[in-house]
Write an enzyme that holds these catalytic residues in place. Structure first.
Site, mmCIF file in Angstrom:
data_model
loop_
_atom_site.group_PDB
_atom_site.id
_atom_site.type_symbol
_atom_site.label_atom_id
_atom_site.label_comp_id
_atom_site.label_asym_id
_atom_site.label_seq_id
_atom_site.Cartn_x
_atom_site.Cartn_y
_atom_site.Cartn_z
ATOM 1 N N VAL A 55 -3.197 1.177 1.854
ATOM 2 C CA VAL A 55 -3.691 0.476 0.667
ATOM 3 C C VAL A 55 -2.854 0.873 -0.541
ATOM 4 O O VAL A 55 -2.045 1.789 -0.487
ATOM 5 C CB VAL A 55 -5.176 0.804 0.387
ATOM 6 N N THR A 106 -0.770 -1.279 -6.949
ATOM 7 C CA THR A 106 -0.250 -0.293 -7.886
ATOM 8 C C THR A 106 0.759 -0.934 -8.825
ATOM 9 O O THR A 106 0.842 -0.584 -10.008
ATOM 10 C CB THR A 106 0.394 0.876 -7.130
ATOM 11 N N ALA A 107 1.543 -1.865 -8.316
ATOM 12 C CA ALA A 107 2.517 -2.548 -9.163
ATOM 13 C C ALA A 107 1.828 -3.197 -10.361
ATOM 14 O O ALA A 107 2.280 -3.071 -11.508
ATOM 15 C CB ALA A 107 3.273 -3.601 -8.349
ATOM 16 N N HIS A 147 9.202 -3.326 -3.208
ATOM 17 C CA HIS A 147 9.897 -3.171 -1.931
ATOM 18 C C HIS A 147 11.333 -3.694 -1.962
ATOM 19 O O HIS A 147 12.088 -3.398 -2.866
ATOM 20 C CB HIS A 147 9.095 -3.825 -0.804
#
Length: 276
Positions: A55, A106-107, A147
């Site tokens: 997560v 989180t981003a 990513h």
């Protein structure tokens, strides 16, 4: 009885979990795997859908009553933060429509902390693979990416308005906490689970060629060079053990976000007492 595991199809996750998934970790149970983007697993974890699940750290305040945070297997690091991309030389996001990969990622939490006090933007949650093409085509004024997009955004003719990882590291001196591995309370022993994951990481590093076919099968047509750079960046010392710096980063992120009213307050002991 098989252990249910949910991870992303990204190379860092498949590289880390290859040995565990394929029964090469002594003493570990069989594993049934679900592959899904982190925005999907964040929501599924709220339903208690998996025994082990990847997560966003940003989702922890809603999950730690039901899950232990494990000290390994996740994604933290330096120089690996999310990027805000635009087309052209846009100086700010005033009035912009910004595509983000999930509202509990989180981003997005880092984006909200960074953009506090700036002119507001309109936010749209968009599947990750649609963000860069959408910004390039003008459907969105900006996009928040993670990513492998760090390595490929130039191909879409895009520009990085801000590297949120650089901003976070300069502001805190801490690594960037991106993705966490959780173990469902009452379903799996967190100490045992951490041991299985660490052994899986050890095997992945000992002979990276063993996991190659598995990683590439789920790499969503990523080029080999990008796959290798992805693994090299996101699988690091924090993958084997968060350590003091890793836990400090998690605590700083959640405390700052709670102070800003972006997430519920989470006690530091709850976020670190993974063996309780």
């Amino acid at each position: 009885m098989a252990l249910s595991l949910a991870i992303s199809p990204c190379p860092n996750d498949t590289f880390v979990f290859d040995a565990l998934v394929h029964g090469r970790v002594p003493g570990a149970p069989p594993v049934e795997v679900t592959y899904a983007d982190v925005d999907v697993t964040n929501t599924a974890a709220e339903r208690g859908a998996f025994d082990l699940v990847k997560v966003s750290y940003a989702a922890l305040p809603w999950l730690l009553d039901d899950y232990h945070l494990l000290p390994c297997g996740g994604a933290l690091g330096r120089g690996c933060g999310p990027l805000v991309l635009t087309k052209g030389d846009r100086a700010d996001l005033a009035g912009a429509t910004v595509a983000v990969p999930g509202d509990r990622t989180t981003a997005y939490l880092l984006f909200r902390l960074w953009s506090a006090g700036q002119p507001p933007a309109r936010i749209e949650v968009v599947p990750f693979h649609e963000i860069m093409p959408g910004v390039a085509a003008g459907r969105y004024d900006a996009g928040l990416v993670i990513h492998e997009a760090r390595f490929t955004y130039h191909r879409h003719g895009l520009t990085a308005l801000v590297d949120l990882g650089e901003w976070w590291e300069a502001d805190t001196g801490l690594p960037i906490p991106l993705g966490a591995i959780l173990a469902r309370r009452g379903a799996v022993d967190p100490v045992a689970a951490a041991g299985w994951i660490r052994e899986s990481v050890r095997q992945a590093w000992a002979d990276p060629t063993v996991s190659r076919e598995y990683v590439l099968a789920h790499a969503q047509e990523m080029e080999l060079d990008v796959v290798d750079r992805h693994i090299g960046l996101y699988v690091n010392e924090f993958t084997a053990d968060l350590g003091e710096a890793g836990f400090a980063a998690v605590t700083a992120l959640l405390d700052r976000a709670a102070t800003a009213g972006l997430v519920p307050q989470t006690s530091s002991s709850r976020a670190t007492a993974w063996t309780s």
